[in-house]
Design a protein around this motif. Structure first.
Motif, PDB file in Angstrom:
ATOM      1  N   MET A   1     -74.305  -3.689 -42.494  1.00  0.00           N
ATOM      2  CA  MET A   1     -74.915  -4.427 -43.567  1.00  0.00           C
ATOM      3  C   MET A   1     -75.104  -5.871 -43.105  1.00  0.00           C
ATOM      4  SD  MET A   1     -73.341  -5.358 -47.288  1.00  0.00           S
ATOM      5  CE  MET A   1     -73.721  -3.847 -48.090  1.00  0.00           C
ATOM      6  N   ARG A   2     -76.245  -6.420 -43.381  1.00  0.00           N
ATOM      7  CA  ARG A   2     -76.534  -7.812 -43.040  1.00  0.00           C
ATOM      8  C   ARG A   2     -76.407  -8.654 -44.310  1.00  0.00           C
ATOM      9  NH1 ARG A   2     -78.875 -10.232 -38.662  1.00  0.00           N
ATOM     10  NH2 ARG A   2     -79.952 -12.170 -39.095  1.00  0.00           N
ATOM     11  N   LEU A   3     -75.558  -9.669 -44.264  1.00  0.00           N
ATOM     12  CA  LEU A   3     -75.334 -10.540 -45.414  1.00  0.00           C
ATOM     13  C   LEU A   3     -76.102 -11.835 -45.236  1.00  0.00           C
ATOM     14  CD1 LEU A   3     -71.482 -10.054 -45.739  1.00  0.00           C
ATOM     15  CD2 LEU A   3     -73.256  -9.024 -47.152  1.00  0.00           C
ATOM     16  N   PRO A   4     -76.534 -12.469 -46.322  1.00  0.00           N
ATOM     17  CA  PRO A   4     -77.246 -13.739 -46.195  1.00  0.00           C
ATOM     18  C   PRO A   4     -76.314 -14.826 -45.675  1.00  0.00           C
ATOM     19  CG  PRO A   4     -76.830 -13.230 -48.501  1.00  0.00           C
ATOM     20  CD  PRO A   4     -76.396 -12.045 -47.705  1.00  0.00           C
ATOM     21  N   GLN A   5     -76.900 -15.775 -44.958  1.00  0.00           N
ATOM     22  CA  GLN A   5     -76.143 -16.895 -44.435  1.00  0.00           C
ATOM     23  C   GLN A   5     -75.625 -17.746 -45.589  1.00  0.00           C
ATOM     24  OE1 GLN A   5     -78.316 -19.087 -41.538  1.00  0.00           O
ATOM     25  NE2 GLN A   5     -76.680 -20.547 -41.184  1.00  0.00           N
ATOM     26  N   VAL A   6     -74.384 -18.214 -45.464  1.00  0.00           N
ATOM     27  CA  VAL A   6     -73.779 -19.011 -46.529  1.00  0.00           C
ATOM     28  C   VAL A   6     -72.690 -19.894 -45.925  1.00  0.00           C
ATOM     29  CG1 VAL A   6     -72.098 -17.213 -47.099  1.00  0.00           C
ATOM     30  CG2 VAL A   6     -72.738 -18.872 -48.832  1.00  0.00           C
TER      31      VAL A   6
ATOM     32  N   GLU B   1     -64.037 -28.541 -56.526  1.00  0.00           N
ATOM     33  CA  GLU B   1     -65.291 -28.152 -57.197  1.00  0.00           C
ATOM     34  C   GLU B   1     -66.387 -27.790 -56.198  1.00  0.00           C
ATOM     35  OE1 GLU B   1     -66.111 -31.401 -59.885  1.00  0.00           O
ATOM     36  OE2 GLU B   1     -64.419 -30.878 -61.148  1.00  0.00           O
ATOM     37  N   LEU B   2     -66.066 -26.894 -55.272  1.00  0.00           N
ATOM     38  CA  LEU B   2     -66.991 -26.500 -54.213  1.00  0.00           C
ATOM     39  C   LEU B   2     -67.622 -25.132 -54.406  1.00  0.00           C
ATOM     40  CD1 LEU B   2     -64.763 -27.535 -51.166  1.00  0.00           C
ATOM     41  CD2 LEU B   2     -66.702 -28.806 -52.097  1.00  0.00           C
ATOM     42  N   SER B   3     -67.096 -24.335 -55.314  1.00  0.00           N
ATOM     43  CA  SER B   3     -67.479 -22.935 -55.432  1.00  0.00           C
ATOM     44  C   SER B   3     -68.938 -22.736 -55.825  1.00  0.00           C
ATOM     45  CB  SER B   3     -66.582 -22.248 -56.467  1.00  0.00           C
ATOM     46  OG  SER B   3     -66.821 -20.867 -56.465  1.00  0.00           O
ATOM     47  N   VAL B   4     -69.535 -21.724 -55.234  1.00  0.00           N
ATOM     48  CA  VAL B   4     -70.871 -21.255 -55.627  1.00  0.00           C
ATOM     49  C   VAL B   4     -70.780 -19.746 -55.829  1.00  0.00           C
ATOM     50  CG1 VAL B   4     -72.113 -23.084 -54.402  1.00  0.00           C
ATOM     51  CG2 VAL B   4     -71.659 -20.927 -53.248  1.00  0.00           C
ATOM     52  N   ASP B   5     -71.776 -19.177 -56.522  1.00  0.00           N
ATOM     53  CA  ASP B   5     -71.799 -17.735 -56.738  1.00  0.00           C
ATOM     54  C   ASP B   5     -72.001 -17.009 -55.410  1.00  0.00           C
ATOM     55  OD1 ASP B   5     -71.436 -17.860 -59.456  1.00  0.00           O
ATOM     56  OD2 ASP B   5     -73.576 -17.845 -59.913  1.00  0.00           O
ATOM     57  N   GLY B   6     -71.313 -15.933 -55.285  1.00  0.00           N
ATOM     58  CA  GLY B   6     -71.467 -15.097 -54.104  1.00  0.00           C
ATOM     59  C   GLY B   6     -70.171 -14.374 -53.813  1.00  0.00           C
ATOM     60  N   PRO B   7     -70.261 -13.309 -53.058  1.00  0.00           N
ATOM     61  CA  PRO B   7     -69.061 -12.528 -52.766  1.00  0.00           C
ATOM     62  C   PRO B   7     -68.147 -13.242 -51.770  1.00  0.00           C
ATOM     63  CG  PRO B   7     -70.915 -11.631 -51.576  1.00  0.00           C
ATOM     64  CD  PRO B   7     -71.458 -12.720 -52.465  1.00  0.00           C
ATOM     65  N   ILE B   8     -66.862 -13.069 -51.956  1.00  0.00           N
ATOM     66  CA  ILE B   8     -65.881 -13.521 -50.979  1.00  0.00           C
ATOM     67  C   ILE B   8     -65.952 -12.551 -49.816  1.00  0.00           C
ATOM     68  CG2 ILE B   8     -63.419 -13.863 -50.564  1.00  0.00           C
ATOM     69  CD1 ILE B   8     -63.189 -14.586 -53.555  1.00  0.00           C
TER      70      ILE B   8
ATOM     71  N   TRP C   1     -64.671 -18.034 -48.606  1.00  0.00           N
ATOM     72  CA  TRP C   1     -65.063 -18.265 -49.998  1.00  0.00           C
ATOM     73  C   TRP C   1     -66.361 -19.063 -49.997  1.00  0.00           C
ATOM     74  CZ3 TRP C   1     -61.059 -17.474 -53.908  1.00  0.00           C
ATOM     75  CH2 TRP C   1     -61.505 -17.686 -55.202  1.00  0.00           C
ATOM     76  N   PRO C   2     -67.419 -18.584 -50.629  1.00  0.00           N
ATOM     77  CA  PRO C   2     -68.697 -19.302 -50.629  1.00  0.00           C
ATOM     78  C   PRO C   2     -68.584 -20.673 -51.295  1.00  0.00           C
ATOM     79  CG  PRO C   2     -69.002 -17.064 -51.427  1.00  0.00           C
ATOM     80  CD  PRO C   2     -67.530 -17.311 -51.364  1.00  0.00           C
ATOM     81  N   VAL C   3     -69.089 -21.684 -50.614  1.00  0.00           N
ATOM     82  CA  VAL C   3     -69.084 -23.060 -51.112  1.00  0.00           C
ATOM     83  C   VAL C   3     -70.447 -23.683 -50.838  1.00  0.00           C
ATOM     84  CG1 VAL C   3     -66.593 -23.384 -50.793  1.00  0.00           C
ATOM     85  CG2 VAL C   3     -68.154 -23.985 -48.943  1.00  0.00           C
ATOM     86  N   PHE C   4     -70.716 -24.802 -51.519  1.00  0.00           N
ATOM     87  CA  PHE C   4     -71.961 -25.499 -51.211  1.00  0.00           C
ATOM     88  C   PHE C   4     -71.719 -26.471 -50.071  1.00  0.00           C
ATOM     89  CE2 PHE C   4     -70.103 -28.116 -54.569  1.00  0.00           C
ATOM     90  CZ  PHE C   4     -70.240 -29.395 -54.050  1.00  0.00           C
ATOM     91  N   ARG C   5     -72.750 -26.736 -49.312  1.00  0.00           N
ATOM     92  CA  ARG C   5     -72.652 -27.611 -48.151  1.00  0.00           C
ATOM     93  C   ARG C   5     -72.470 -29.047 -48.610  1.00  0.00           C
ATOM     94  NH1 ARG C   5     -76.085 -27.759 -42.720  1.00  0.00           N
ATOM     95  NH2 ARG C   5     -75.083 -25.743 -42.624  1.00  0.00           N
ATOM     96  N   ILE C   6     -71.475 -29.727 -48.020  1.00  0.00           N
ATOM     97  CA  ILE C   6     -71.243 -31.126 -48.386  1.00  0.00           C
ATOM     98  C   ILE C   6     -71.612 -32.094 -47.270  1.00  0.00           C
ATOM     99  CG2 ILE C   6     -69.483 -30.635 -50.118  1.00  0.00           C
ATOM    100  CD1 ILE C   6     -67.361 -31.271 -48.012  1.00  0.00           C
ATOM    101  N   SER C   7     -71.938 -31.571 -46.090  1.00  0.00           N
ATOM    102  CA  SER C   7     -72.382 -32.421 -44.987  1.00  0.00           C
ATOM    103  C   SER C   7     -73.282 -31.612 -44.071  1.00  0.00           C
ATOM    104  CB  SER C   7     -71.178 -32.960 -44.215  1.00  0.00           C
ATOM    105  OG  SER C   7     -70.487 -31.904 -43.588  1.00  0.00           O
TER     106      SER C   7
END
Length: 70
Positions: free
Chosen positions: A1-6, A35-42, A63-69
């Motif tokens: 299975m190929r997962l999206p980049q995150v 407060e870094l969490s974004v939706d997506g599977p662990i 754990w999916p997070v949003f990019r901070i840098s």
């Protein structure tokens, strides 16, 4: 299975499968506190051994997070 980049916050668990929830809890607390969490599977990556069978297995938990840098 190929997962999206995150982007992931990552913790490494070494040892018996019964202790994995402690690593999930610590990682989840860190992500929530900052407060870094974004939706997506662990995600779990099995680096050594077989979780649940090998007491010396090594698992990377992401754990999916949003990019901070960049």
């Amino acid at each position: 299975m190929r997962l999206p980049q995150v982007e992931l916050a990552v913790a490494t668990h070494r040892g018996a499968d019964e202790t994995t929830p402690h690593v999930y809890a610590a990682l989840g607390e860190h992500v929530a506190r900052h407060e870094l969490s974004v939706d997506g599977p662990i995600r779990e990556s099995y680096l050594e051994g077989f979780p649940g069978i090998d007491p010396h297995s090594v698992t990377e938990i992401g754990w999916p997070v949003f990019r901070i840098s960049r």
